[in-house]
Design a protein around this motif. Structure first.
Motif, mmCIF file in Angstrom:
data_model
loop_
_atom_site.group_PDB
_atom_site.id
_atom_site.type_symbol
_atom_site.label_atom_id
_atom_site.label_comp_id
_atom_site.label_asym_id
_atom_site.label_seq_id
_atom_site.Cartn_x
_atom_site.Cartn_y
_atom_site.Cartn_z
ATOM 1 N N SER A 113 62.106 35.175 10.792
ATOM 2 C CA SER A 113 62.660 36.497 11.018
ATOM 3 C C SER A 113 61.495 37.421 11.281
ATOM 4 C CB SER A 113 63.430 36.962 9.790
ATOM 5 O OG SER A 113 63.601 38.348 9.831
ATOM 6 N N ALA A 147 61.353 40.191 10.085
ATOM 7 C CA ALA A 147 61.122 40.903 8.845
ATOM 8 C C ALA A 147 60.744 39.979 7.697
ATOM 9 C CB ALA A 147 62.370 41.685 8.473
ATOM 10 N N TRP A 148 61.369 38.846 7.632
ATOM 11 C CA TRP A 148 61.143 37.961 6.504
ATOM 12 C C TRP A 148 60.954 36.554 7.028
ATOM 13 C CZ3 TRP A 148 60.480 40.905 2.477
ATOM 14 C CH2 TRP A 148 61.132 42.124 2.434
ATOM 15 N N ALA A 149 59.954 35.913 6.566
ATOM 16 C CA ALA A 149 59.684 34.589 7.100
ATOM 17 C C ALA A 149 58.946 33.770 6.073
ATOM 18 C CB ALA A 149 58.847 34.706 8.359
ATOM 19 N N GLN A 150 58.909 32.485 6.305
ATOM 20 C CA GLN A 150 58.227 31.619 5.366
ATOM 21 C C GLN A 150 56.722 31.810 5.477
ATOM 22 O OE1 GLN A 150 59.939 28.311 7.719
ATOM 23 N NE2 GLN A 150 58.031 27.338 7.144
ATOM 24 N N ARG A 169 69.380 41.151 10.202
ATOM 25 C CA ARG A 169 67.955 40.926 9.977
ATOM 26 C C ARG A 169 67.682 39.527 9.444
ATOM 27 N NH1 ARG A 169 65.912 44.236 5.810
ATOM 28 N NH2 ARG A 169 63.843 43.508 6.313
ATOM 29 N N ARG A 170 68.626 39.036 8.684
ATOM 30 C CA ARG A 170 68.375 37.779 7.991
ATOM 31 C C ARG A 170 69.326 36.662 8.384
ATOM 32 N NH1 ARG A 170 65.703 37.888 3.003
ATOM 33 N NH2 ARG A 170 64.636 39.830 2.601
ATOM 34 N N TYR A 190 72.473 32.663 6.437
ATOM 35 C CA TYR A 190 72.013 33.974 5.999
ATOM 36 C C TYR A 190 71.011 33.779 4.863
ATOM 37 C CZ TYR A 190 71.933 38.925 5.116
ATOM 38 O OH TYR A 190 71.519 40.231 4.999
ATOM 39 N N ASP A 191 69.814 34.265 5.068
ATOM 40 C CA ASP A 191 68.754 34.109 4.069
ATOM 41 C C ASP A 191 68.678 35.337 3.172
ATOM 42 O OD1 ASP A 191 66.713 31.670 4.620
ATOM 43 O OD2 ASP A 191 67.734 32.293 6.449
ATOM 44 N N PHE A 192 68.990 35.128 1.932
ATOM 45 C CA PHE A 192 68.844 36.223 0.969
ATOM 46 C C PHE A 192 67.367 36.409 0.626
ATOM 47 C CE2 PHE A 192 73.126 34.671 0.480
ATOM 48 C CZ PHE A 192 73.857 35.838 0.498
ATOM 49 N N VAL A 193 66.683 35.307 0.443
ATOM 50 C CA VAL A 193 65.237 35.315 0.214
ATOM 51 C C VAL A 193 64.671 34.190 1.078
ATOM 52 C CG1 VAL A 193 63.379 35.058 -1.468
ATOM 53 C CG2 VAL A 193 65.553 36.077 -2.169
ATOM 54 N N CYS A 252 67.728 40.143 -5.370
ATOM 55 C CA CYS A 252 67.880 39.454 -4.088
ATOM 56 C C CYS A 252 68.801 40.237 -3.161
ATOM 57 C CB CYS A 252 68.452 38.053 -4.288
ATOM 58 S SG CYS A 252 67.337 36.956 -5.146
ATOM 59 N N LEU A 295 67.077 43.302 -1.936
ATOM 60 C CA LEU A 295 66.054 42.925 -0.969
ATOM 61 C C LEU A 295 66.693 42.569 0.360
ATOM 62 C CD1 LEU A 295 62.952 42.322 -0.935
ATOM 63 C CD2 LEU A 295 63.614 39.941 -1.133
ATOM 64 N N SER A 296 67.807 41.852 0.258
ATOM 65 C CA SER A 296 68.487 41.412 1.456
ATOM 66 C C SER A 296 69.012 42.587 2.265
ATOM 67 C CB SER A 296 69.639 40.491 1.069
ATOM 68 O OG SER A 296 70.410 40.178 2.179
ATOM 69 N N ARG A 353 53.855 43.230 6.266
ATOM 70 C CA ARG A 353 54.644 42.121 5.734
ATOM 71 C C ARG A 353 54.094 40.776 6.175
ATOM 72 N NH1 ARG A 353 59.519 45.623 7.018
ATOM 73 N NH2 ARG A 353 59.403 44.712 9.075
ATOM 74 N N PHE A 354 53.217 40.800 7.146
ATOM 75 C CA PHE A 354 52.701 39.534 7.682
ATOM 76 C C PHE A 354 51.176 39.519 7.682
ATOM 77 C CE2 PHE A 354 56.686 40.327 10.053
ATOM 78 C CZ PHE A 354 57.426 39.310 9.489
ATOM 79 N N ALA A 371 54.322 35.262 6.574
ATOM 80 C CA ALA A 371 54.783 36.231 5.576
ATOM 81 C C ALA A 371 53.757 36.386 4.463
ATOM 82 C CB ALA A 371 56.113 35.781 4.995
#
Lengths: 307, 190
Positions: A25, A27-30, A95-96, A132-135, B12, B15-16, B127-128, B186
Motif C-alpha cells: 500500500s 500508506a502501509w506496507a510490509q 487505503r488498505r 483488507y489489511d487492518f495492520v 487496530c 489505525l485502519s 512512513r517509509f 515501511a
C-alpha cells in the motif's frame, strides 16, 4: 477409472491469492519487499496499485489417497497431466483494501490402457477476491499483520457431472458457487517473513448435493535477498466434511483432505516486472490426505505492476 | 487479558481508519541522538546549513540500499555547496549501537541519528525508508518524498527528484516538484 477433479484445486488457488494480496500500500506496507510475493504468484508488492499477470501450471497425477487415508499409486498405464493458464489482476481500493480477479483455463490429458488418451479442457471456475489489511506485516514490531479475506468462486467451469468427453477430460470446475472468508496473519523479521492463513469455504448445492464446508490452512516462510529476489517454503492442509444430499443426509465417505508443500522463488526483472516459479507436491505419504488425487506441479508466472 | 485484547482491537481499528499522517511544514523541536549519545535538536540541526537533507533509514530495506550510492554521490556533489545529509533512524528497534554499526558498514559520511519514539518521523509524515525531506536553515520543509522515481532497480533515466529540488533551492527557486512518492519499505515505528 480416472480420478475426479480435485475439489480443493480452486480453493488452493484462492488461498494462494488471498494469502498474498494485501501487504502493499502507499500508506502501509510490509517492512521488506518480496517475501510475500514469493509465497504466491499473485501478490501486489509495496507501493503497487495494480498488477496483471499470467501463470502457466503443469501437474502430473501421482496417485490418490483412498477414503482411509492410504496412498495408492496410479495404476500402470494410467496417466494424467493437467495444465492451467491463469490470467489475473489486482487493484487497490480504499487505503488498505484490494480486489482481484482470476480467470483460469484448464486442460486435462488422461490416458488409460482401456480407453486410450484423451485431451479436453476449457474455462475453469473464475474467482473474485478481496482483502483488507487492518495492520500490515512489519508495520509493528509487536503486532503481526492482520488481514480479512473474502472471496467468491463462480461455477464458470464444467463440472465432472456435466462432462461429456471420454474420461471426463473436459471437467474444469466443481459446478457450485463457493463463498470464502478467512484471516491472514503475517510478520516480518528482518529479511524473513512468516505467514499463517486460514480460510473457510461454503459451497452451494449442485446436482442434488452440497459439498461439505471446506477449511484450508496455509503456513509459509520466505526469505528476501538483497536485490529483491526471494525464496519461500509453504505448506497447506485442506479438508472438507461429508457432502449432504438435498434432504440433508450425509453422503457417506465423501469427506476429503489433502496436504501440499510448495517451494517457490521470485526474481524481479525490473521494478515493474517480476517472474516467479514454484514446485509443489502433494506428498504421496499415507495419512496426509484422503479421498483425493495427488499430484506434483510446476508453475511459472510473470507479472507486470503499476504504482 | 480481555481488556488488553479490546484495546489492541481498538488500536487496530483506529489505525485502519486513520487518514494520512500529519505533515508538519517545519521541522519540529524534537531531540535526536547522535554518536556517543550526543543529543541534538532537529530544528537546530537544520539551522546549521542552508539546506539539510534528512533521509529515513531502515537496515533491511533493499530500496534504500539500492539508493545509497546515489545518496553518496549527491552528498559528495552538494556537500561542498553547503548541503548537509543525515540519515534518521525512527524504527522501534533502532539503537545507537545499531546505527553506529550500520553507518560504518555502509560507509556513510554522516552519522545515522536516532529518532526515539519516531517523533520526527511522525511530525514529517515519514512512513517509509528512503523518504527524504529537504529543510532550509529556518527549519521549513522545502521538499519531501523520494530520492528519485526508482524503487529498487535503478535506471539511468530515473527522474532525479532530490537532485532537482536541491538545484532549484540552491538557485533561489521553489522546487519544480515539491512533493513526490517515496518508494521504500515501511518504517517499523511501533
Amino acid at each position: 477409472m480416472p480420478s475426479p477433479r480435485s475439489t480443493f484445486r480452486s480453493a488452493a488457488a484462492l488461498v494462494l491469492a488471498l494469502a498474498a494480496w494485501g501487504c502493499p500500500s502507499r500508506a502501509w506496507a510490509q517492512a521488506c519487499c518480496a517475501g510475500g510475493s514469493a509465497v504466491t504468484p499473485a501478490r501486489l508488492e509495496m507501493h503497487e496499485d495494480a498488477l496483471v499477470g499470467a501463470q502457466l501450471r503443469a501437474s502430473s497425477a501421482l496417485g490418490s489417497y483412498d477414503t482411509g487415508g492410504r496412498f495408492v499409486a496410479s495404476p500402470p498405464g494410467d496417466t494424467e497431466v493437467d495444465f492451467e493458464e491463469d490470467i489475473f489482476g489486482a487493484m487497490r481500493f480504499l487505503r488498505r483494501g484490494q480486489a482481484a480477479l482470476l480467470v483460469p483455463l484448464v486442460e486435462t490429458r488422461r490416458r488409460t490402457p482401456q480407453d486410450g488418451a484423451h485431451l479436453g479442457g476449457g474455462l475453469g471456475d473464475v474467482n473474485l477476491s478481496a482483502r483488507y489489511d487492518f495492520v500490515a506485516a512489519g508495520e509493528s514490531r509487536y503486532l503481526p499483520g492482520v488481514a480479512l479475506l473474502v472471496g467468491a468462486t463462480l461455477p464458470t467451469g464444467t463440472p465432472a457431472d456435466s462432462a461429456t468427453a471420454p474420461l471426463a477430460v473436459d471437467a474444469t470446475g466443481i459446478g457450485a458457487w463457493q463463498l470464502q472468508a478467512g484471516l491472514a496473519l503475517e510478520q516480518t523479521y528482518g529479511r524473513w517473513l512468516v505467514n499463517a492463513t486460514g480460510i473457510v469455504a461454503k459451497r452451494t448445492a449442485r446436482f442434488g448435493e452440497t459439498l461439505g464446508t471446506q477449511g484450508t490452512f496455509l503456513v509459509a516462510g520466505a526469505y528476501s535477498f538483497e536485490g529483491g529476489g526471494a525464496l519461500a517454503l509453504s505448506g497447506s492442509y485442506a479438508f472438507e466434511g461429508d457432502a449432504t444430499t438435498g434432504s440433508g443426509a450425509d453422503v457417506p465417505a465423501s469427506s476429503k483432505r489433502v496436504t501440499a508443500v510448495t517451494v517457490s522463488g521470485l526474481w524481479p526483472l525490473a521494478d515493474a516486472w517480476r517472474v516467479l516459479g514454484a514446485l509443489s507436491l502433494d506428498p504421496p505419504i499415507d495419512s496426509l490426505g484422503s479421498n483425493q488425487p495427488t499430484a506434483g506441479a510446476l508453475s511459472f508466472t510473470m507479472i507486470r505492476s503499476w504504482w | 487479558m480481555v481488556v488488553r485484547a479490546a484495546r489492541l482491537a481498538c488500536a487496530c481499528a483506529l489505525l485502519s481508519c486513520a487518514g494520512p499522517a500529519p505533515r508538519a511544514a517545519e521541522v519540529p523541536r524534537v531531540p535526536l541522538a547522535g554518536p556517543g549519545g550526543q543529543s541534538l535538536d532537529a530544528r537546530a540541526l537544520a539551522a546549521g546549513a542552508p539546506l539539510t537533507v534528512l533521509t529515513f533509514f531502515s537496515p533491511d530495506c533493499d530500496c534504500l540500499v539500492a539508493h545509497e550510492a546515489r545518496l553518496r554521490a549527491l552528498a559528495g556533489e552538494y556537500g561542498p555547496r553547503g548541503v548537509r545529509f543525515f540519515m534518521i533512524d525512527s524504527e522501534v528497534g533502532g539503537s545507537l549501537e545499531r546505527d553506529a554499526i550500520e553507518a560504518a558498514r555502509r560507509g556513510y559520511r554522516s552519522p545515522i541519528l536516532l529518532d526515539r519514539g519516531a517523533r520526527l518521523a511522525d511530525a514529517l509524515g515519514a512512513r517509509f525508508a528512503a523518504f527524504t525531506v529537504v529543510v532550509d536553515s529556518t527549519g521549513r520543509v522545502r521538499y519531501r518524498g523520494g530520492i528519485d522515481d526508482d524503487r529498487m532497480h535503478l535506471r539511468d533515466d530515473a527522474r532525479p527528484y532530490l537532485r532537482d529540488a536541491l538545484d532549484d533551492l540552491l538557485g533561489g527557486r521553489e522546487p519544480r516538484v515539491a512533493e513526490t512518492e517515496a518508494l521504500g519499505c515501511a518504517l517499523q515505528k511501533w
